[in-house]
Design an enzyme around this catalytic site. Structure first.
Site, PDB file in Angstrom:
ATOM      1  N   MET A  34       6.867  16.930  -8.685  1.00  0.00           N
ATOM      2  CA  MET A  34       8.260  16.360  -8.983  1.00  0.00           C
ATOM      3  C   MET A  34       7.847  16.163 -10.928  1.00  0.00           C
ATOM      4  SD  MET A  34       9.672  13.475  -6.520  1.00  0.00           S
ATOM      5  CE  MET A  34       9.027  13.612  -4.644  1.00  0.00           C
ATOM      6  N   GLN A  69     -10.641 -27.162  -5.216  1.00  0.00           N
ATOM      7  CA  GLN A  69      -8.959 -27.626  -4.657  1.00  0.00           C
ATOM      8  C   GLN A  69      -8.360 -26.029  -5.915  1.00  0.00           C
ATOM      9  OE1 GLN A  69      -6.599 -30.193  -7.040  1.00  0.00           O
ATOM     10  NE2 GLN A  69      -6.493 -31.699  -4.985  1.00  0.00           N
ATOM     11  N   GLU A 120       8.824   7.573   1.067  1.00  0.00           N
ATOM     12  CA  GLU A 120       8.020   7.330   0.052  1.00  0.00           C
ATOM     13  C   GLU A 120       8.058   6.454  -0.237  1.00  0.00           C
ATOM     14  OE1 GLU A 120       6.039   9.564  -4.138  1.00  0.00           O
ATOM     15  OE2 GLU A 120       7.787  10.468  -2.827  1.00  0.00           O
ATOM     16  N   ASN A 163       9.056   0.549 -11.013  1.00  0.00           N
ATOM     17  CA  ASN A 163       9.608  -0.768  -9.976  1.00  0.00           C
ATOM     18  C   ASN A 163      11.241  -1.169 -11.320  1.00  0.00           C
ATOM     19  OD1 ASN A 163       8.260  -0.874  -8.734  1.00  0.00           O
ATOM     20  ND2 ASN A 163       7.168  -2.445  -8.994  1.00  0.00           N
TER      21      ASN A 163
END
Length: 381
Positions: A129, A283, A246, A370
């Site tokens: 692509m 912690q 995909e 994204n």
């Protein structure tokens, strides 16, 4: 007692497949990861071994040489490959992407010619692509397939092609007409065609064992019968219909990456000591890993929901775009936290966390960045 989560899409058949997939990954892939990275590709016979075990094209119907399963079968193999820390083998792309373009759009002759060979490992598949000047904007590819009698003449270049170094069959996104989306078609180019050549295997910061390559098409002649399907101009629609699977693959991989990172980091912090006690005893460490464990579970539940819907044929484009961007973003954030808890050793390549961190960074980029995922989601709001 710790609650043991089990994905709701699993069944006894998939449990047995997991045993096979895990044995394959632990025997054939894990001991060779360093070699694959050094040579920038997997050994070619890995494909034949996978084929002989029935691990190729598991979601392709048996009549075409496949396993007759669903995406759930592919997901199990993707998970087991990720659990051994491998990003070199392009099996997921071959199995769940390239083969499905042929299954969905290929002519009967195309399917019978190529799918059995992909299933036995004698043919490796790739899809081309991206171009040097075109990333997510697939409508503006420059590669052309010009009709000349009974042939197409394919000219152009592609880059960032997974399986590019070993592929025997490449699905090429090319312009067969004018305009944007309406002029795009998918054509099948065999690697032994005159005029086809491979460029360099690209030097990436991660996934260094994957033969991601440049490909060049210098007036490659292919028969008109190599058009994927029977009608020109359907390529963009075909891409949009297949890209969701995909993107789901990436969401599965990102989820496993966080689960693996959590396991590695728990082991490291419980063994490594600082100021007279295990790092896990502080912690900050416990709270950070509690957060990672929670995000890993949320990722898993969301991805399982997507897999269930996809197997039923109900997964919509917007939801899988949400899964792709969110899981890949959260994977990198959590991997970074886990690397930090390893201290300086997290930056050393011999520690699995360093490879997970660098290998997964690209997940936010490929199969549509994204930012593109958010555009897709926004269109439905």
């Amino acid at each position: 007692m710790t609650y043991e989560y089990r994905s709701p899409w699993l069944d006894e058949d998939l449990d047995e497949l997991r045993k096979l997939a895990r044995a394959f990954c632990e025997k054939e892939i894990a001991p060779n990861i360093e070699k694959f990275i050094a040579q920038h590709h997997v050994d070619r016979d890995l494909w034949q071994v996978a084929g002989s075990l029935g691990l190729l094209c598991m979601s392709i119907p048996e009549e075409y040489g496949g396993g007759g399963g669903t995406f759930a079968h592919e997901a199990v193999l993707i998970e087991e490959q990720a659990r051994v820390g491998d990003s070199s083998w392009g099996g997921p792309l071959h199995n769940a992407i390239v083969a499905h373009y042929l299954l969905a759009y290929g002519t009967e002759e195309q399917k019978r010619r190529w799918l059995p060979k992909m299933a036995d490992g004698s043919v490796v598949g790739a899809i081309a692509m991206t171009e040097p000047g075109t990333g997510s904007d697939l409508q503006n590819v420059k590669t052309r397939a010009v009709r000349d009698g009974d042939d197409y003449v394919v000219s152009g270049s592609k880059t960032f092609i997974t399986n590019g170094g070993q592929a025997d069959l490449i699905i090429v996104v090319a312009k067969t007409g004018t305009g944007d989306a309406a002029g795009i078609s998918l054509v099948l180019v065999e690697a032994d065609r005159p005029g086809f050549r491979r460029g360099r295997v690209l030097d990436k910061i991660g996934q260094r064992g994957q033969d991601t390559s440049e490909l060049f098409f210098d007036e490659v002649r292919i028969p008109v019968a190599n058009l994927l399907g029977t009608v020109e101009g359907q390529g963009f629609i075909q891409l949009m219909q297949q890209l969701p699977q995909e993107r789901l693959i990436l969401a599965v991989g990102s989820t496993i990456a966080v689960e693996s990172a959590l396991a590695h980091t728990l082991s490291y912090t419980k063994q490594r000591e600082a100021f007279g006690k295990p790092i896990f005893g502080f912690q900050n460490t416990k709270f950070t890993l509690a957060e990672v464990a929670t995000e890993a579970r949320i990722m898993r539940v969301f991805v399982d929901h997507c897999i269930e819907r996809h197997v039923r044929g109900e997964l919509d484009i917007a939801t899988v775009a949400m899964a792709k961007w969110w899981t890949t973003e959260r994977a990198m954030a959590n991997l970074d936290e886990c690397l930090q808890l390893h201290g300086g050793y997290g930056y050393m390549t011999e520690y699995p966390i360093s490879r997970l961190w660098v290998d997964n960074r690209v997940q936010k980029i490929y199969a549509g960045t994204n930012e593109i995922m958010k555009e897709i989601i926004a269109r439905t709001l």
